[in-house]
Design a protein around this motif. Sequence first.
Motif, PDB file in Angstrom:
ATOM      1  N   ASN A   4      16.576  -7.319   0.751  1.00  0.00           N
ATOM      2  CA  ASN A   4      15.649  -8.253   0.062  1.00  0.00           C
ATOM      3  C   ASN A   4      14.851  -7.197  -0.956  1.00  0.00           C
ATOM      4  O   ASN A   4      14.208  -6.337  -0.509  1.00  0.00           O
ATOM      5  N   PRO A   5      15.143  -7.473  -2.385  1.00  0.00           N
ATOM      6  CA  PRO A   5      14.557  -6.476  -3.155  1.00  0.00           C
ATOM      7  C   PRO A   5      13.014  -6.593  -3.247  1.00  0.00           C
ATOM      8  O   PRO A   5      12.182  -5.620  -3.946  1.00  0.00           O
ATOM      9  N   ASN A   6      12.331  -7.381  -2.616  1.00  0.00           N
ATOM     10  CA  ASN A   6      10.918  -7.509  -2.435  1.00  0.00           C
ATOM     11  C   ASN A   6      10.361  -6.908  -1.238  1.00  0.00           C
ATOM     12  O   ASN A   6       9.154  -6.965  -1.042  1.00  0.00           O
ATOM     13  N   ILE A   7      11.240  -6.441  -0.511  1.00  0.00           N
ATOM     14  CA  ILE A   7      10.723  -5.518   0.670  1.00  0.00           C
ATOM     15  C   ILE A   7      10.709  -4.086   0.552  1.00  0.00           C
ATOM     16  O   ILE A   7      11.910  -3.435  -0.013  1.00  0.00           O
ATOM     17  N   THR A   8       9.649  -3.289   0.662  1.00  0.00           N
ATOM     18  CA  THR A   8       9.383  -2.114   0.160  1.00  0.00           C
ATOM     19  C   THR A   8       8.706  -1.196   1.375  1.00  0.00           C
ATOM     20  O   THR A   8       8.253  -1.638   2.347  1.00  0.00           O
ATOM     21  N   ALA A   9       8.584   0.059   1.232  1.00  0.00           N
ATOM     22  CA  ALA A   9       8.086   1.060   2.184  1.00  0.00           C
ATOM     23  C   ALA A   9       6.987   1.892   1.514  1.00  0.00           C
ATOM     24  O   ALA A   9       7.236   2.479   0.544  1.00  0.00           O
ATOM     25  N   VAL A  10       5.978   2.141   2.042  1.00  0.00           N
ATOM     26  CA  VAL A  10       5.003   2.913   1.448  1.00  0.00           C
ATOM     27  C   VAL A  10       5.035   4.519   2.253  1.00  0.00           C
ATOM     28  O   VAL A  10       6.341   4.920   2.640  1.00  0.00           O
ATOM     29  N   ASN A  11       4.284   5.173   2.856  1.00  0.00           N
ATOM     30  CA  ASN A  11       4.253   6.404   3.625  1.00  0.00           C
ATOM     31  C   ASN A  11       3.837   6.198   5.184  1.00  0.00           C
ATOM     32  O   ASN A  11       4.112   6.827   6.110  1.00  0.00           O
ATOM     33  N   THR A  12       2.731   5.678   5.184  1.00  0.00           N
ATOM     34  CA  THR A  12       1.882   5.435   6.476  1.00  0.00           C
ATOM     35  C   THR A  12       1.532   3.977   6.964  1.00  0.00           C
ATOM     36  O   THR A  12       1.293   3.182   5.753  1.00  0.00           O
ATOM     37  N   SER A  13       0.950   3.995   8.006  1.00  0.00           N
ATOM     38  CA  SER A  13       0.581   2.576   8.502  1.00  0.00           C
ATOM     39  C   SER A  13      -0.957   2.227   7.654  1.00  0.00           C
ATOM     40  O   SER A  13      -1.303   1.171   7.335  1.00  0.00           O
ATOM     41  N   ALA A  14      -1.694   3.223   7.520  1.00  0.00           N
ATOM     42  CA  ALA A  14      -2.997   3.193   6.762  1.00  0.00           C
ATOM     43  C   ALA A  14      -2.749   2.681   5.333  1.00  0.00           C
ATOM     44  O   ALA A  14      -3.572   1.754   4.823  1.00  0.00           O
ATOM     45  N   GLU A  15      -1.606   3.192   4.691  1.00  0.00           N
ATOM     46  CA  GLU A  15      -1.539   2.607   3.364  1.00  0.00           C
ATOM     47  C   GLU A  15      -0.820   1.269   3.503  1.00  0.00           C
ATOM     48  O   GLU A  15      -1.295   0.403   2.491  1.00  0.00           O
ATOM     49  N   VAL A  16      -0.213   1.014   4.373  1.00  0.00           N
ATOM     50  CA  VAL A  16      -0.076  -0.517   4.364  1.00  0.00           C
ATOM     51  C   VAL A  16      -1.145  -1.311   4.750  1.00  0.00           C
ATOM     52  O   VAL A  16      -1.306  -2.509   4.128  1.00  0.00           O
ATOM     53  N   ILE A  17      -2.242  -1.218   5.744  1.00  0.00           N
ATOM     54  CA  ILE A  17      -3.460  -1.878   5.727  1.00  0.00           C
ATOM     55  C   ILE A  17      -4.153  -1.849   4.468  1.00  0.00           C
ATOM     56  O   ILE A  17      -4.380  -3.087   3.921  1.00  0.00           O
ATOM     57  N   GLU A  18      -4.228  -1.020   3.615  1.00  0.00           N
ATOM     58  CA  GLU A  18      -4.912  -0.864   2.384  1.00  0.00           C
ATOM     59  C   GLU A  18      -4.079  -1.573   1.335  1.00  0.00           C
ATOM     60  O   GLU A  18      -4.931  -2.344   0.519  1.00  0.00           O
ATOM     61  N   TYR A  19      -2.746  -1.619   1.264  1.00  0.00           N
ATOM     62  CA  TYR A  19      -2.083  -2.397   0.367  1.00  0.00           C
ATOM     63  C   TYR A  19      -2.268  -3.782   0.605  1.00  0.00           C
ATOM     64  O   TYR A  19      -2.433  -4.728  -0.372  1.00  0.00           O
ATOM     65  N   VAL A  20      -2.206  -4.317   2.049  1.00  0.00           N
ATOM     66  CA  VAL A  20      -2.395  -5.756   2.314  1.00  0.00           C
ATOM     67  C   VAL A  20      -3.715  -6.204   1.818  1.00  0.00           C
ATOM     68  O   VAL A  20      -4.096  -7.354   1.586  1.00  0.00           O
ATOM     69  N   HIS A  21      -4.765  -5.322   2.214  1.00  0.00           N
ATOM     70  CA  HIS A  21      -6.187  -5.665   1.876  1.00  0.00           C
ATOM     71  C   HIS A  21      -6.227  -5.917   0.395  1.00  0.00           C
ATOM     72  O   HIS A  21      -7.124  -6.861   0.016  1.00  0.00           O
ATOM     73  N   ASN A  22      -5.393  -5.308  -0.545  1.00  0.00           N
ATOM     74  CA  ASN A  22      -5.822  -5.605  -2.018  1.00  0.00           C
ATOM     75  C   ASN A  22      -4.552  -6.439  -2.611  1.00  0.00           C
ATOM     76  O   ASN A  22      -4.634  -6.644  -3.806  1.00  0.00           O
ATOM     77  N   THR A  23      -3.858  -7.044  -1.692  1.00  0.00           N
ATOM     78  CA  THR A  23      -2.487  -7.780  -2.401  1.00  0.00           C
ATOM     79  C   THR A  23      -2.532  -9.145  -1.673  1.00  0.00           C
ATOM     80  O   THR A  23      -1.948  -9.254  -0.289  1.00  0.00           O
ATOM     81  N   PRO A  24      -3.027 -10.111  -2.401  1.00  0.00           N
ATOM     82  CA  PRO A  24      -3.099 -11.639  -1.632  1.00  0.00           C
ATOM     83  C   PRO A  24      -1.702 -12.169  -1.154  1.00  0.00           C
ATOM     84  O   PRO A  24      -1.574 -12.890  -0.334  1.00  0.00           O
ATOM     85  N   ASN A  25      -0.403 -11.830  -1.646  1.00  0.00           N
ATOM     86  CA  ASN A  25       0.748 -12.415  -1.507  1.00  0.00           C
ATOM     87  C   ASN A  25       1.460 -11.320  -0.734  1.00  0.00           C
ATOM     88  O   ASN A  25       2.757 -11.576  -0.274  1.00  0.00           O
ATOM     89  N   ALA A  26       0.832 -10.544  -0.083  1.00  0.00           N
ATOM     90  CA  ALA A  26       1.642  -9.483   0.922  1.00  0.00           C
ATOM     91  C   ALA A  26       1.502  -9.712   2.391  1.00  0.00           C
ATOM     92  O   ALA A  26       0.858 -10.445   2.793  1.00  0.00           O
ATOM     93  N   ILE A  27       2.880  -9.426   2.863  1.00  0.00           N
ATOM     94  CA  ILE A  27       2.812  -9.231   4.399  1.00  0.00           C
ATOM     95  C   ILE A  27       3.115  -7.690   4.790  1.00  0.00           C
ATOM     96  O   ILE A  27       4.066  -7.302   4.299  1.00  0.00           O
ATOM     97  N   GLY A  28       2.274  -7.177   5.757  1.00  0.00           N
ATOM     98  CA  GLY A  28       2.409  -5.800   6.145  1.00  0.00           C
ATOM     99  C   GLY A  28       3.081  -5.865   7.586  1.00  0.00           C
ATOM    100  O   GLY A  28       2.761  -6.762   8.237  1.00  0.00           O
TER     101      GLY A  28
END
Length: 320
Positions: free
Chosen positions: A189-213
């Motif tokens: 699925n091209p809409n599934i990506t990875a960052v580097n850390t769990s903390a970055e996932v939390i921050e990304y989801v906090h700032n992205t209304p359509n995200a699932i971490g």
Amino acid sequence: MKRTFIYTVFGLMVVGSMLVSCDNSDKRGGRTDTETSGEVTIVADESLKPVIQELIDQFEFKWPKAKINLKDTTENRGFEMIRDMQTCLLFTTRPLKDSEEAYLKTKKQIPSVFPIGYDGLSLIIHPQNNDSCISVKNIKQILQGEITQWNEIYKGSKLGKFDVVFDNKESATLHYVVDSILDGKPIDNPNITAVNTSAEVIEYVHNTPNAIGIIGSNWLNDKGDSTNLTFINKIRVMKVSVIDEATASNSWKPYQVYLLDGRYPFARTVYAICVDPQRKLPWSFANYTTSPTGQLIVKRSGLLPYRGDITIKKVNIKKN
């Protein structure tokens, strides 16, 4: 924030840096640690960092002459380091494969592998997103690209496309999803990506209304709540159902009690993998994690301890 696209799980990479040699030479490989003193570096999959660091802090408080450095890394890299005897102790969410154990035995190393607890794999969304119940069936459909829009599951949603983010493309979290949720099928699925850390996932989801971490639940505990019933308020934790149509009454969050009774479907075992022929500081710390004190720390960190008594209390709330 750098993000990498995920289409499958990558293989092991060969890296040769040395941290703490665990060879079985008569001269101890230059090590000077004892069971309760000295300095060593151990390794953990990044998704387990909070609970392992808490265990280290309490161990060092009890034994002030001991210094344990925690290197958090990907699951792939952690197994490389154990294989190449660059570390004596690894914490991750799968045991050694038969081939990995056989390889270590060719090097005259006998690994000790034992569980220390159970972690829930958590799905997190934006704190203002009220679509917080999801089924295992829908999760599989999202990961395989069969469903791409929020309104395909939640009628009337205006959030657009699902934006799914993992901690790392080589993490234990991603491997669990592929092996245990998708039955070995690759993510496509091209809409599934990875960052580097769990903390970055939390921050990304906090700032992205359509995200699932998707991260380990031990990253989500509110440290001020000793009951482990409160998650951090930067995000919302989704409730997951094994029923195809998820509702509030048939879906569950990754609380310890639901890991224990099986109602939360995404529970994974946390393992200690120790290759320390000298049985000094890494061996001592590994055994500490399964001691009564260590298991209490595991429990307080939000994981379900592997050993120990678990008391479940029912509370009746009277309505006025």
